[in-house]
Scaffold this active site. Structure first.
Site, short mmCIF file in Angstrom:
data_model
loop_
_atom_site.label_atom_id
_atom_site.label_comp_id
_atom_site.label_asym_id
_atom_site.label_seq_id
_atom_site.Cartn_x
_atom_site.Cartn_y
_atom_site.Cartn_z
N CYS A 112 5.24 0.80 -11.70
CA CYS A 112 5.46 2.06 -12.42
C CYS A 112 6.79 1.95 -13.17
O CYS A 112 7.62 2.85 -13.14
CB CYS A 112 5.43 3.26 -11.49
SG CYS A 112 6.54 3.17 -10.07
N ASP B 194 1.50 -3.19 4.21
CA ASP B 194 2.82 -2.93 3.64
C ASP B 194 3.84 -3.60 4.55
O ASP B 194 3.67 -3.61 5.78
CB ASP B 194 3.10 -1.43 3.55
CG ASP B 194 4.24 -1.12 2.58
OD1 ASP B 194 3.96 -0.67 1.46
OD2 ASP B 194 5.42 -1.35 2.94
N GLY C 73 -0.96 4.68 0.39
CA GLY C 73 -2.38 4.39 0.28
C GLY C 73 -3.13 5.10 -0.83
O GLY C 73 -4.37 5.09 -0.82
N GLY C 74 -2.44 5.69 -1.80
CA GLY C 74 -3.13 6.44 -2.84
C GLY C 74 -4.13 5.62 -3.63
O GLY C 74 -5.26 6.05 -3.87
N ASP D 205 0.91 -3.35 -6.02
CA ASP D 205 1.72 -2.31 -6.66
C ASP D 205 3.15 -2.56 -6.20
O ASP D 205 3.61 -2.03 -5.20
CB ASP D 205 1.23 -0.92 -6.23
CG ASP D 205 1.90 0.19 -7.00
OD1 ASP D 205 2.82 -0.09 -7.79
OD2 ASP D 205 1.52 1.36 -6.80
N ALA E 214 0.79 -1.23 0.00
CA ALA E 214 0.00 0.00 0.00
C ALA E 214 0.82 1.28 0.00
O ALA E 214 0.39 2.30 -0.54
CB ALA E 214 -0.95 0.00 1.20
#
Length: 388
Positions: free
Chosen positions: A342, A249, A231-232, A289, A228
């Site tokens: 990303c 996390d 947390g976005g 992520d 996380a």
């Protein structure tokens, strides 16, 4: 501070950063020591430092060396200016350009230097991006746009645009996601705006928003954000439906701001440390992520472009595969595992998915998408995996 003094300060800071000191630590430390500097000075120096780091290799060639001074000389030359008019040694200006600095100046060589990439990364990015490599590399040389996510729990997008405008923040819709706004002007006023304090908007890249929007939701689902961080993405998911949202996390400290952010946004999010996950059972959706090179965000964090090594990339690949394996065990039969990075590199994206599917018979691959820098946001990869 004069423009010349700002350049001299940026050159000094860059010397320490090039020697291995963290960028933010150097900038923050200088600001605390330099009470004489106003907010415009601090921002201007920050911009100079980041502009130089984004284009470190090409500017070093233009400026006669990979030093703080060399990067500033290169930056001035790249903009069509005359470095001798700045490097005068008068007042707070940097000392005059030396003969070795002048003799060392040259146009950047083709390849990694002209693209402002480490040489070893060029072939890997060529494989991943094909003919889009040059455009992506050149995009990394410039600042990233500023995006906001509209909190649809509290306000509609058009109303939000008007509200922000009344506070001097001009925005426009971004095509990647129906909650995304691109800030046209007034970005430095966001943190102090009433719209931000009231939880109407969050700072979040449009590509990151598109990742969350790709996940189908309905009320009552159990959803886990497994990596996380701040947390976005969890906040974006919780805004869309009344789901049972849990954040985890491996470093629980990264989640410390989530309760306050959730309260401001008007959503409920549960935090779970690693040991507590076992007591929560399985989840309908697990979002991963994963830690990665961050190559899709190097416009924002250019130091990552220069610190990544083949060895570190191999370590990240092992971590990513381990996270996928661990997260898969937390998905209910028939549930969905969403893998996200990303990163622009195949080694962190398609290769990890291929390895996972080979090791987990019965799982199937669904929606898979790359979001490129040419789409006006950070570079992202997402893949939906279905558990049998």
């Amino acid at each position: 501070m004069t423009p010349e003094a700002r350049i001299a300060t940026a050159a000094e800071l860059l010397e320490r950063i090039l020697a291995g000191q963290p960028v933010e630590r150097e900038l923050t430390g200088w600001a605390r020591r330099s009470r004489f500097a106003g907010s415009k000075d601090r921002q201007a120096i920050r911009d100079l430092v980041f502009d130089a780091l984004r284009r470190k290799r090409s500017l070093a060639a233009l400026g006669g060396g990979e030093t703080g001074r060399g990067l500033m000389i290169g930056l001035i030359r790249d903009a069509g200016g005359d470095p001798d008019a700045v490097f005068t040694g008068q007042g707070y200006a940097p000392s005059p350009i030396t003969d070795p600095e002048r003799a060392g100046s040259r146009p950047p060589a083709e390849g990694g230097e002209a693209l402002d990439l480490p040489d070893w990364l060029v072939p890997a990015l060529q494989v991943a991006l094909g003919p889009g490599l040059e455009a992506a590399a050149l995009a990394m040389r410039h600042r990233a746009p500023v995006h906001l996510r509209v909190n649809v729990r509290k306000i509609a997008r058009d109303q939000c645009i008007a509200t922000l405008s009344s506070e001097g923040i001009d925005t426009r819709p971004h095509p990647l996601c129906d909650t995304a706004l691109e800030v046209v002007s007034g970005a430095r006023q966001i943190a102090g705006s009433q719209a931000y304090r009231a939880g109407l908007v969050e700072l979040q890249d449009a590509a990151s928003q598109a990742v969350s929007a790709s996940i189908p939701l309905f009320n009552g689902l159990k959803v886990l954000d497994f990596c996380a961080g701040g947390g976005g993405k969890a906040l974006a998911l919780a805004a869309r439906a009344d789901v049972q949202m849990t954040c985890h996390d491996i470093d629980a400290g990264r989640m410390k701001d989530i309760p306050a952010r959730a309260d401001r946004a008007g959503v409920r999010i549960r935090l779970a440390e690693t040991k507590a996950l076992e007591q929560l059972g399985s989840f309908d959706i697990v979002l991963c992520d994963a830690p990665c090179s961050g190559s899709g965000t190097w416009r924002r964090s250019p130091e990552g472009k220069w610190s990544l090594t083949p060895e570190r990339l191999a370590d990240l690949n092992a971590i990513q595969s381990a996270i996928l394996d661990e997260a898969a065990r937390l998905v209910v039969p028939g549930g969905r595992l969403v893998y996200v990075t990303c990163s622009l590199l195949r080694a962190e994206n398609e290769d990890r998915i291929a390895g996972f599917l080979a090791a987990h018979p019965g799982w199937s691959q669904g929606l898979t998408r790359r979001i490129g820098l040419d789409e006006g946001a950070d570079g992202f990869f997402l893949c939906h995996l279905q558990k049998p």
